[in-house]
Design a protein around this motif. Structure first.
Motif, PDB file in Angstrom:
ATOM      1  N   SER A 297       0.825  -1.203   0.000  1.00 20.10           N
ATOM      2  CA  SER A 297       0.000   0.000   0.000  1.00 20.10           C
ATOM      3  C   SER A 297       0.861   1.255   0.000  1.00 20.10           C
ATOM      4  N   ILE A 298       0.477   2.236  -0.815  1.00 19.80           N
ATOM      5  CA  ILE A 298       1.162   3.527  -0.783  1.00 19.80           C
ATOM      6  C   ILE A 298       1.034   4.164   0.589  1.00 19.80           C
ATOM      7  N   ASN A 299      -0.060   3.930   1.266  1.00 12.98           N
ATOM      8  CA  ASN A 299      -0.273   4.515   2.585  1.00 12.98           C
ATOM      9  C   ASN A 299       0.667   3.941   3.634  1.00 12.98           C
ATOM     10  N   GLN A 300       1.141   2.725   3.404  1.00 11.10           N
ATOM     11  CA  GLN A 300       2.053   2.084   4.343  1.00 11.10           C
ATOM     12  C   GLN A 300       3.523   2.263   3.960  1.00 11.10           C
ATOM     13  N   THR A 301       3.803   2.444   2.688  1.00 17.68           N
ATOM     14  CA  THR A 301       5.199   2.519   2.253  1.00 17.68           C
ATOM     15  C   THR A 301       5.740   3.947   2.248  1.00 17.68           C
ATOM     16  N   LEU A 302       4.872   4.945   2.027  1.00 25.70           N
ATOM     17  CA  LEU A 302       5.320   6.338   2.055  1.00 25.70           C
ATOM     18  C   LEU A 302       5.082   6.896   3.447  1.00 25.70           C
ATOM     19  N   LYS A 303       6.159   7.092   4.201  1.00 25.22           N
ATOM     20  CA  LYS A 303       6.052   7.475   5.602  1.00 25.22           C
ATOM     21  C   LYS A 303       6.649   8.834   5.923  1.00 25.22           C
ATOM     22  N   THR A 304       7.444   9.404   5.023  1.00 23.23           N
ATOM     23  CA  THR A 304       7.919  10.778   5.177  1.00 23.23           C
ATOM     24  C   THR A 304       7.521  11.552   3.931  1.00 23.23           C
TER      25      THR A 304
ATOM     26  N   ASP B   3      15.940  -6.724  -1.779  1.00 24.00           N
ATOM     27  CA  ASP B   3      16.563  -5.429  -2.036  1.00 24.00           C
ATOM     28  C   ASP B   3      15.726  -4.544  -2.957  1.00 24.00           C
ATOM     29  N   ALA B   4      14.456  -4.899  -3.144  1.00 22.53           N
ATOM     30  CA  ALA B   4      13.555  -4.002  -3.875  1.00 22.53           C
ATOM     31  C   ALA B   4      13.394  -2.702  -3.080  1.00 22.53           C
ATOM     32  N   ARG B   5      13.036  -1.626  -3.770  1.00 21.71           N
ATOM     33  CA  ARG B   5      13.001  -0.291  -3.150  1.00 21.71           C
ATOM     34  C   ARG B   5      11.586   0.000  -2.636  1.00 21.71           C
ATOM     35  N   PHE B   6      11.308  -0.541  -1.453  1.00 27.08           N
ATOM     36  CA  PHE B   6       9.960  -0.502  -0.898  1.00 27.08           C
ATOM     37  C   PHE B   6       9.499   0.910  -0.556  1.00 27.08           C
ATOM     38  N   ILE B   7      10.403   1.789  -0.174  1.00 24.69           N
ATOM     39  CA  ILE B   7       9.992   3.125   0.273  1.00 24.69           C
ATOM     40  C   ILE B   7       9.922   4.128  -0.872  1.00 24.69           C
ATOM     41  N   CYS B   8      10.248   3.701  -2.067  1.00 25.16           N
ATOM     42  CA  CYS B   8      10.332   4.633  -3.202  1.00 25.16           C
ATOM     43  C   CYS B   8       9.004   4.736  -3.938  1.00 25.16           C
ATOM     44  N   THR B   9       8.774   5.894  -4.560  1.00 27.83           N
ATOM     45  CA  THR B   9       7.497   6.138  -5.227  1.00 27.83           C
ATOM     46  C   THR B   9       7.699   6.713  -6.624  1.00 27.83           C
TER      47      THR B   9
END
Length: 257
Positions: free
Chosen positions: A90-97, A209-215
């Motif tokens: 979820s974008i709501n869970q991965t984007l935190k800052t 090593d996938a970029r989980f926090i990236c959008t």
């Protein structure tokens, strides 16, 4: 209101009274941009018996609308790697800052094999050694038609895989672009730029090593009066538990560093 912010041990001066909104709104008329073969969004009053959720109708004291839209095809949206994976993210869970250093660059895509393509060399030259957390790409020519264009079946410009790899390798975590996708409209589901940016090697079982926090944010619009250069980005999303959310990226010009 001018203010100084501290970010990653660096001080930035910005003017909070001068936000630059680079999002496109969702509206239920011909002015709404469309991609992926969709119809226009629908925004209509709730109807239940004699109740009509519209003050103008005389049957309600409030406006009370249902909205039917697709975040990927109806306006500015921000997506996470869950957009291309079998498992749900979820974008709501991965984007935190939500605040990032950003560089705005303008690029005229090159014609390659009958497609307009944004290349690694173009991006590398435009960045000139800069390594921002967020990269905002404005394509040229920058017609205001982008605000309401129907992109379906038009084969819009897109990023080369090599360009997406380069963006990943220089550490860009948030990619924003004024196109409906970083990938080719009809690419047989290969999605090479999405996969390269997120470093997703297997969509069925995501590598560690996938970029989980990236959008990736698509369908932005940057007015031509906004100069290329350094900004602070405030990336605002709605709290959807979905791979993508409609979003409102706001940038502030860095006045001094």
């Amino acid at each position: 209101m001018k203010t100084t912010i501290q970010h990653n041990d660096t001080t930035y001066n910005i003017d909070l009274s001068k936000p630059i909104d680079i999002s496109l709104p969702i509206q239920n008329n011909e002015q709404n941009p469309i991609a992926w073969y969709l119809d226009q969004p629908e925004i209509n009053p709730v109807v239940m018996g004699d109740f009509v959720g519209s003050v103008a109708s005389g049957k309600s004291s409030t406006n009370f609308n249902n909205i039917l839209f697709n975040p990927h095809g109806h306006g500015t949206h921000t997506e996470c790697l869950g957009h291309i994976t079998k498992d749900f993210y979820s974008i709501n869970q991965t984007l935190k800052t939500f605040f990032f250093t950003a560089e705005l660059i303008s690029i005229e895509p090159e014609m390659i094999n009958d497609d307009f393509v944004i290349t690694k060399n173009q991006i590398e030259k435009a960045l000139n050694g800069s390594n921002p957390e967020a990269l905002i790409i404005r394509t040229l020519p920058n017609s205001t038609e982008k605000k309401h264009k129907n992109y379906s079946n038009t084969n819009p410009a897109y990023l080369s895989e090599e360009a997406a790899v380069f963006i990943r390798e220089i550490g860009v975590e948030h990619l924003l672009i004024d196109l409906p996708s970083v990938d080719k409209e009809a690419d047989e589901g290969k999605l090479v730029a999405h996969k390269a940016f997120w470093n997703v090697k297997n969509v069925k079982e995501v590598n560690a090593d996938a970029r989980f926090i990236c959008t990736i944010t698509e369908l932005v619009f940057i007015d031509s009066e906004v100069a290329d250069g350094s900004y602070i980005l405030n990336l605002q999303i709605a709290s959807f538990e979905n791979d993508a959310s409609p979003s409102k990226p706001i940038i502030y010009k860095v006045e001094s560093i």
